[in-house]
Design a protein around this motif. Sequence first.
Motif, PDB file in Angstrom:
ATOM      1  N   PHE A  34       0.982  -1.111   0.244  1.00 25.10           N
ATOM      2  CA  PHE A  34       0.227  -0.257  -0.057  1.00 25.10           C
ATOM      3  C   PHE A  34       0.794   1.393  -0.012  1.00 25.10           C
ATOM      4  CE2 PHE A  34      -2.564   3.606   2.130  1.00 25.10           C
ATOM      5  CZ  PHE A  34      -4.227   3.343   1.583  1.00 25.10           C
ATOM      6  N   ALA A  35       1.969   1.215   1.186  1.00 29.18           N
ATOM      7  CA  ALA A  35       3.017   2.421   0.752  1.00 29.18           C
ATOM      8  C   ALA A  35       4.439   1.985   0.862  1.00 29.18           C
ATOM      9  CB  ALA A  35       2.606   3.313   2.340  1.00 29.18           C
ATOM     10  N   ASP A  36       4.849   3.721   0.560  1.00 28.93           N
ATOM     11  CA  ASP A  36       6.339   2.496   1.001  1.00 28.93           C
ATOM     12  C   ASP A  36       7.743   1.970   2.355  1.00 28.93           C
ATOM     13  OD1 ASP A  36       7.304   3.431  -1.403  1.00 28.93           O
ATOM     14  OD2 ASP A  36       8.113   5.304  -0.873  1.00 28.93           O
ATOM     15  N   ASN A  37       5.910   2.647   3.521  1.00 35.22           N
ATOM     16  CA  ASN A  37       6.227   1.870   4.742  1.00 35.22           C
ATOM     17  C   ASN A  37       4.999   3.127   5.676  1.00 35.22           C
ATOM     18  OD1 ASN A  37       7.105   1.566   7.277  1.00 35.22           O
ATOM     19  ND2 ASN A  37       8.715   3.484   7.845  1.00 35.22           N
ATOM     20  N   MET A 116      -7.783   3.346 -10.831  1.00 36.62           N
ATOM     21  CA  MET A 116      -6.093   2.795 -11.266  1.00 36.62           C
ATOM     22  C   MET A 116      -5.416   2.818 -10.330  1.00 36.62           C
ATOM     23  SD  MET A 116      -4.918   4.224 -14.994  1.00 36.62           S
ATOM     24  CE  MET A 116      -4.195   5.860 -14.530  1.00 36.62           C
ATOM     25  N   LEU A 117      -5.109   3.911  -9.573  1.00 35.18           N
ATOM     26  CA  LEU A 117      -4.378   3.397  -8.443  1.00 35.18           C
ATOM     27  C   LEU A 117      -4.797   2.062  -7.471  1.00 35.18           C
ATOM     28  CD1 LEU A 117      -1.994   5.003  -7.101  1.00 35.18           C
ATOM     29  CD2 LEU A 117      -3.780   6.324  -5.262  1.00 35.18           C
ATOM     30  N   TRP A 118      -5.871   2.022  -7.577  1.00 37.97           N
ATOM     31  CA  TRP A 118      -6.024   1.133  -6.509  1.00 37.97           C
ATOM     32  C   TRP A 118      -5.572  -0.543  -6.946  1.00 37.97           C
ATOM     33  CZ3 TRP A 118      -6.639  -0.045  -1.701  1.00 37.97           C
ATOM     34  CH2 TRP A 118      -6.988   1.238  -0.421  1.00 37.97           C
ATOM     35  N   VAL A 122      -3.515  -2.475  -5.703  1.00 38.29           N
ATOM     36  CA  VAL A 122      -3.835  -4.758  -5.153  1.00 38.29           C
ATOM     37  C   VAL A 122      -3.487  -5.737  -6.430  1.00 38.29           C
ATOM     38  CG1 VAL A 122      -5.677  -5.924  -5.735  1.00 38.29           C
ATOM     39  CG2 VAL A 122      -6.263  -3.833  -4.773  1.00 38.29           C
ATOM     40  N   SER A 123      -2.841  -4.717  -7.539  1.00 39.04           N
ATOM     41  CA  SER A 123      -1.486  -5.547  -7.941  1.00 39.04           C
ATOM     42  C   SER A 123      -0.463  -5.720  -7.378  1.00 39.04           C
ATOM     43  CB  SER A 123      -1.845  -5.049  -9.819  1.00 39.04           C
ATOM     44  OG  SER A 123      -0.078  -6.215 -11.016  1.00 39.04           O
ATOM     45  N   ASP A 124       0.462  -5.256  -7.080  1.00 42.91           N
ATOM     46  CA  ASP A 124       1.065  -5.873  -5.629  1.00 42.91           C
ATOM     47  C   ASP A 124       1.133  -6.328  -5.000  1.00 42.91           C
ATOM     48  OD1 ASP A 124       2.722  -3.442  -7.776  1.00 42.91           O
ATOM     49  OD2 ASP A 124       2.497  -2.177  -5.936  1.00 42.91           O
ATOM     50  N   LEU A 125       0.210  -6.277  -4.414  1.00 38.79           N
ATOM     51  CA  LEU A 125      -0.816  -7.106  -3.444  1.00 38.79           C
ATOM     52  C   LEU A 125      -0.599  -8.410  -3.681  1.00 38.79           C
ATOM     53  CD1 LEU A 125      -1.983  -7.639  -0.099  1.00 38.79           C
ATOM     54  CD2 LEU A 125      -4.617  -6.895  -1.051  1.00 38.79           C
TER      55      LEU A 125
END
Length: 132
Positions: A34-37, A116-118, A122-125
């Motif tokens: 979701f975020a870098d940290n 698009m951001l989600w 979610v693709s990263d997830l």
Amino acid sequence: MSTKVKYEMEFPIQVSPSLLYQYISTPSGLSEWFADNVNSRGEVFTFIWEGSEEKAKLLSKKSGERIKLRWLADEEEGESYFFEMRIQVDEITKDVSLMITDYAEDDEDEIKEGKMLWDNMVSDLKHVVGSV
């Protein structure tokens, strides 16, 4: 000040609901996609992206099911906008989906950008949990 509109998205994801919950509700899990940290102190989560920082207040969470947060910037302006990540399991097929509820400015491009951001996050997830 323009008003925001609510939008919802559904992402089928092949992972156990309990594992998925760890990734949507804990600072360490959120830091993976979701975020870098992500840090949390009490009910306040701090999200860090490439040097910028946003804080969100935990509004509610139900173990194994959902987490609902509000950006402190919205709260300070007296806004009631929130974003929620909820796990939905189909009773018959047992398919797992991540349901996203969020708000964007009432503008087609803003809504498209939010979605698009989600999609990207979610693709990263999905990569992190091995559901690709």
